[in-house]
Design a protein around this motif. Structure first.
Motif, PDB file in Angstrom:
ATOM      1  N   ALA A  10      -9.260 -19.306  40.940  1.00  0.00           N
ATOM      2  CA  ALA A  10      -9.808 -18.447  39.956  1.00  0.00           C
ATOM      3  C   ALA A  10     -10.863 -19.301  39.390  1.00  0.00           C
ATOM      4  N   ALA A  11     -12.038 -18.390  39.660  1.00  0.00           N
ATOM      5  CA  ALA A  11     -13.237 -18.470  38.358  1.00  0.00           C
ATOM      6  C   ALA A  11     -12.460 -18.051  37.113  1.00  0.00           C
ATOM      7  N   GLY A  12     -12.753 -18.380  35.880  1.00  0.00           N
ATOM      8  CA  GLY A  12     -12.646 -17.875  34.012  1.00  0.00           C
ATOM      9  C   GLY A  12     -13.122 -18.198  33.629  1.00  0.00           C
ATOM     10  N   THR A  13     -13.415 -17.641  32.287  1.00  0.00           N
ATOM     11  CA  THR A  13     -14.752 -18.109  31.520  1.00  0.00           C
ATOM     12  C   THR A  13     -13.954 -17.126  30.337  1.00  0.00           C
ATOM     13  N   SER A  14     -14.298 -18.078  28.389  1.00  0.00           N
ATOM     14  CA  SER A  14     -13.525 -17.103  27.374  1.00  0.00           C
ATOM     15  C   SER A  14     -14.694 -17.967  26.144  1.00  0.00           C
ATOM     16  N   CYS A  15     -13.950 -17.015  25.460  1.00  0.00           N
ATOM     17  CA  CYS A  15     -14.600 -16.643  24.276  1.00  0.00           C
ATOM     18  C   CYS A  15     -14.097 -16.878  22.722  1.00  0.00           C
TER      19      CYS A  15
END
Length: 120
Positions: A31-36
């Motif tokens: 899975a691809a993921g991104t956060s801030c």
């Protein structure tokens, strides 16, 4: 090496290769993921952050997870159309389906250290 022994070795190697293909020789997709995370600063223009961009997965969905103060607003939108596909306030966790594009998430007026994570 005699012909019979050689034939048996070739047959065994073929059986192993066929088993690997049928039994899932391909590696799993990750899975691809991104956060801030909102910064510590208290000035109003610093209480925001925007994630990177991800694509919907093969099931045409993304997962959203927020850890935020009760009244902290957030949103997730389609980067191609600008349409908001999910929004809310505070801590939440959900999946959104029926998606085909690319997506970003934003904390729009966060408490310090609020965070948002999207994954496919």
């Amino acid at each position: 090496m005699n012909v019979l022994k050689k034939s048996l070795m070739v047959m065994a190697a073929s059986a192993v290769a066929a088993t690997a293909l049928v039994g899932g020789g391909a590696s799993p997709a990750f899975a691809a993921g991104t956060s801030c995370t909102a910064p510590y600063w208290y000035k109003p223009w610093y209480r925001t952050c925007t994630t990177g961009t991800i694509s919907a997965n093969s099931k045409h969905e993304i997962s959203i997870s927020t850890s935020a103060c009760k009244g902290s607003p957030w949103k997730v939108w389609d980067t191609g159309t600008g349409v908001t596909i999910a929004s809310g306030t505070g801590t939440d966790s959900r999946k959104v389906g029926g998606l085909y594009g690319t997506y970003k998430a934003k904390l729009t007026d966060a408490c310090w250290r609020d965070s948002i994570y999207i994954s496919s």
